[in-house]
Motif scaffolding. Structure first.
Motif, mmCIF file in Angstrom:
data_model
loop_
_atom_site.group_PDB
_atom_site.id
_atom_site.type_symbol
_atom_site.label_atom_id
_atom_site.label_comp_id
_atom_site.label_asym_id
_atom_site.label_seq_id
_atom_site.Cartn_x
_atom_site.Cartn_y
_atom_site.Cartn_z
ATOM 1 N N CYS A 616 28.531 7.435 -60.514
ATOM 2 C CA CYS A 616 27.357 7.973 -60.593
ATOM 3 C C CYS A 616 26.626 9.207 -59.910
ATOM 4 O O CYS A 616 26.225 9.556 -58.721
ATOM 5 N N ARG A 617 25.336 9.519 -60.229
ATOM 6 C CA ARG A 617 24.789 10.679 -59.465
ATOM 7 C C ARG A 617 23.881 9.859 -58.014
ATOM 8 O O ARG A 617 23.815 9.540 -58.583
ATOM 9 N N PRO A 618 24.489 10.917 -57.186
ATOM 10 C CA PRO A 618 23.674 9.899 -55.832
ATOM 11 C C PRO A 618 22.625 10.042 -56.125
ATOM 12 O O PRO A 618 21.764 9.024 -54.963
ATOM 13 N N ASP A 619 21.918 10.836 -56.697
ATOM 14 C CA ASP A 619 20.530 10.858 -55.599
ATOM 15 C C ASP A 619 19.764 9.657 -57.260
ATOM 16 O O ASP A 619 18.378 8.878 -56.746
ATOM 17 N N SER A 620 20.538 8.945 -57.819
ATOM 18 C CA SER A 620 20.169 8.127 -58.744
ATOM 19 C C SER A 620 20.009 6.876 -57.962
ATOM 20 O O SER A 620 18.974 5.385 -57.911
ATOM 21 N N HIS A 621 20.479 6.532 -56.973
ATOM 22 C CA HIS A 621 19.964 5.794 -56.265
ATOM 23 C C HIS A 621 19.163 5.647 -55.262
ATOM 24 O O HIS A 621 18.665 4.574 -54.546
ATOM 25 N N ALA A 622 18.855 7.442 -54.914
ATOM 26 C CA ALA A 622 17.460 7.182 -54.564
ATOM 27 C C ALA A 622 16.199 6.813 -55.611
ATOM 28 O O ALA A 622 15.023 6.519 -54.682
#
Length: 655
Positions: A616-622
């Protein structure tokens, strides 16, 4: 002859209290943010997030509006509030616009607006000087106003700098600059307190947020360390890393954690104290007593906010009070922590009444979201088809309005999203599965093979090869829906089975559908038409409900199993052209013939979850750490620390 719509009494009340009221409102919003903003890290409840969002939006608006009221009042005749007092108050508005340490950005996108805040700083400082210069040379509050102005500029600049440092562009730039500083040296294995270890690994792996992989050396060091740690200690370290991520992207952590930041913070705090002393010594005989009281309230409020920021230092769950850089006495910190706990408990009383609280005393919500397709369709079908004509008409009108205003997804989430408590045995199970996969990885190719698996590795046994078609022949979003419905059918129809594996399968199945349907920003990169397939599947289930009118979800599952398998051979391979219900019915029929179906399903769901976490999009975890956090973020970091990833270069990329 014209008459005023607004009564004269209300006009007089507004004229007498508009500036005073907005000054107190601005301070109240800052205090509210200081106490409630940290709560959003511990819950995903929309009511709590709405409360924080409202205070966050209104705080800047109230301060800017107060600036306008003061500048407008100076041009009028016989102002209610003395000009010197108004100039003094305008300096406090700069402090309020600087915000609290507990929140600088509500969402990740706010950090990209740091330049807008820089322009806002220049504009508001110019407005302050306009107000202040109009009071010279007879202003007797010049010195206290000047000291509060210093504190305000410091706070506002601090917020702007925090936004700049937390922007994704700056994060990527800083990592690229680090990569050009020279070859990496072999670091020793981390040792020491957990927060020290977590901070070191966070510095190493924070580039994952902007899709920059750690080096081969860093990967090897991380693998050697985490493969030797038990699951509970690993979970604690990852929890601390995510706390750091929250601090970096949504608070003033980066701006105040440096020596320069501590110096400016100390200067601002000393300025506020000095302003309080000078104001108390000034001749206030010509000032209104109410205005003097408001001034003292503003001064004490600013000092309390500074004390709260300095003593609690943003992240009390990972910072060791005895080792705090601020050097405050640990007994004072303990007293503040107890006091903050009492205030938080008081704030949670209305949340408990609304069914929200109590919130966990942990760095994240400790819940796993759940959404079930068949339960959703069953309840929606009952809601829209049963009851009297008036009730059905009202439901149809409500659905039409929510659909037109684009809030149907939010309403569905409030209605049908469930929460499962995060239990250590589920984490231990996932940890053991990923640990077993990570141990034999000895080259980047093997790491990529494991990270690309979305269920097929769990089905490589000869007697399970038939099930691989339900992984390899389906799109990823179609696979999630198919295995979700099949899991629910087996869970409802077959009442017996392995207790823990059955529970894990159910929890992960509902969690993955929750991510697919209600966390679309996270899964859009790997399940681009998941929403379309979900709606098509719902239409199928509702059509079946209208025909059979089942009394509960179990009977609905039996009808699906009967309708989708009665005219087809039991072992027909799935195809993309057939419906999700058809493929799920076929899959459930095959699984029910196996004695260890729950072991199969739980293993497949772990692979689906790990595939989602890694793709998934990495920045979605942030983005999710400020909404209570998600289990998938823990899996994402766990896989990174185990070295399970699509690519791990031998050196950092050089710009």
């Amino acid at each position: 002859m014209s008459s005023n719509v607004i009564p004269l009494s209300l006009q007089h009340l507004w004229r007498a209290w508009n500036i005073r009221g907005f000054m107190l409102l601005s301070l109240s919003l800052q205090l509210l943010l200081a106490l409630t903003a940290p709560l959003r890290r511990r819950t995903s409840n929309k009511l709590v997030i709405l409360l924080v969002w409202s205070a966050f939006i209104l705080s800047d608006w109230a301060a800017i509006f107060a600036f306008g009221l003061i500048s407008n009042a100076q041009r009028g005749e016989n102002p209610v509030v003395d000009d010197n007092i108004m100039a003094f108050w305008s300096a406090f508005l700069l402090v309020h616009l600087g915000g609290t340490d507990s929140i600088t950005a509500f969402s990740l996108e706010d950090n990209a607006l740091w330049l807008r805040h820089l322009v806002g700083l220049a504009v508001q400082v110019a407005v302050f000087f306009y107000i202040f210069l109009n009071t010279l040379p007879g202003n007797i509050l010049v010195l206290p106003t000047a000291f509060i102005f210093v504190a305000g500029v410091n706070k506002y600049a601090e917020r702007t700098r925090a936004l700049y440092l937390a922007s994704l562009e700056n994060l990527k730039k800083s990592i690229f600059q680090l990569s050009t500083s020279g070859p990496e040296s072999d670091e020793p294995h981390p040792s020491g307190e957990d927060q020290v270890i977590a901070e070191r690994f966070f510095r190493t792996f924070k580039g994952l947020v902007v899709d920059i992989m750690p080096s081969y050396t860093e990967r090897s060091m991380s693998r050697d360390f985490f493969l030797g740690r038990p699951s509970n200690q690993t979970f604690k370290l990852i929890s601390l890393e995510l706390s750091l991520m929250y601090g970096v992207f949504y608070t003033k952590f980066l701006a105040v954690s440096s020596r320069w930041g501590m110096c400016t913070r100390t200067m601002a705090f000393c300025s506020s104290i000095t302003a309080l002393v000078l104001f108390s010594l000034a001749d206030k005989g010509n000032f209104n007593r109410i205005d003097v009281g408001v001034s003292y309230t503003l001064l004490v409020g600013v000092i309390l906010l500074d004390m709260d920021s300095a003593i609690i230092q943003l992240e009390p769950d990972w910072v060791n009070p005895a080792e705090s850089n601020w050097g405050y006495c640990s007994s004072i910190q303990s007293f503040i922590f107890v006091l903050l706990g009492i205030v938080t408990a008081i704030l949670e009383i209305p949340l408990c009444v609304c069914g929200v609280g109590p919130l966990p005393d942990k760095p994240w919500s400790e819940t796993v979201g759940a959404f079930n397709l068949l339960d959703y369709c069953f309840k929606e079908s009952q809601r829209t088809s049963e009851g009297g004509k008036l009730r059905r008409a009202w439901n149809s009108l409500f659905d039409f309005v929510t659909e037109k205003f684009g809030i149907k997804d939010l309403v569905d989430e409030l209605r049908y999203k469930a929460q499962n408590n995060h239990e250590s045995d589920l984490w231990d199970y996932i940890f053991d599965k990923l640990h077993d996969k990570a141990v034999p990885i000895d080259n980047p190719g093997k790491a990529k093979e494991v990270s690309e698996a979305k269920g097929e590795l769990a089905l490589q046994k000869p007697d399970l090869m038939e099930l691989t078609h339900y992984v390899t022949d389906l799109e990823f979003d179609e696979e999630i829906l198919t295995w979700h419905v099949a899991t629910e059918i087996c869970h409802q129809v077959d009442g017996v089975g392995n207790g823990s594996k059955k529970k894990f399968s159910k929890v992960l199945s509902d969690y993955m559908l929750y991510l697919l349907v209600m966390q679309q920003k996270m899964t859009s990169a790997i399940a681009d038409i998941g929403q379309i397939r979900f709606r098509d599947s719902c239409s199928e289930v509702r059509a079946l409900w209208k025909i059979s009118k089942p009394k509960d979800v179990k009977e609905l599952c039996e009808k699906i199993l009967e309708e989708t398998t009665s005219h087809e051979p039991a072992h027909e391979a799935p195809t993309a052209g057939k419906s999700v219900l058809h493929n799920a019915g076929q899959l459930a029929k095959i699984l029910r013939q196996s004695n260890n179906k729950w072991e199969i399903m739980s293993t497949v769901w772990v692979e689906i979850l790990s595939y989602t976490a890694n793709h998934c999009r990495p920045d979605s975890h942030a983005r999710l750490v400020c909404e209570g956090g998600e289990l998938i973020s823990f899996i994402w970091l766990l896989m990174a620390h185990f070295g399970i990833g699509p690519r791990f270069p031998k050196h950092r990329p050089v710009r």
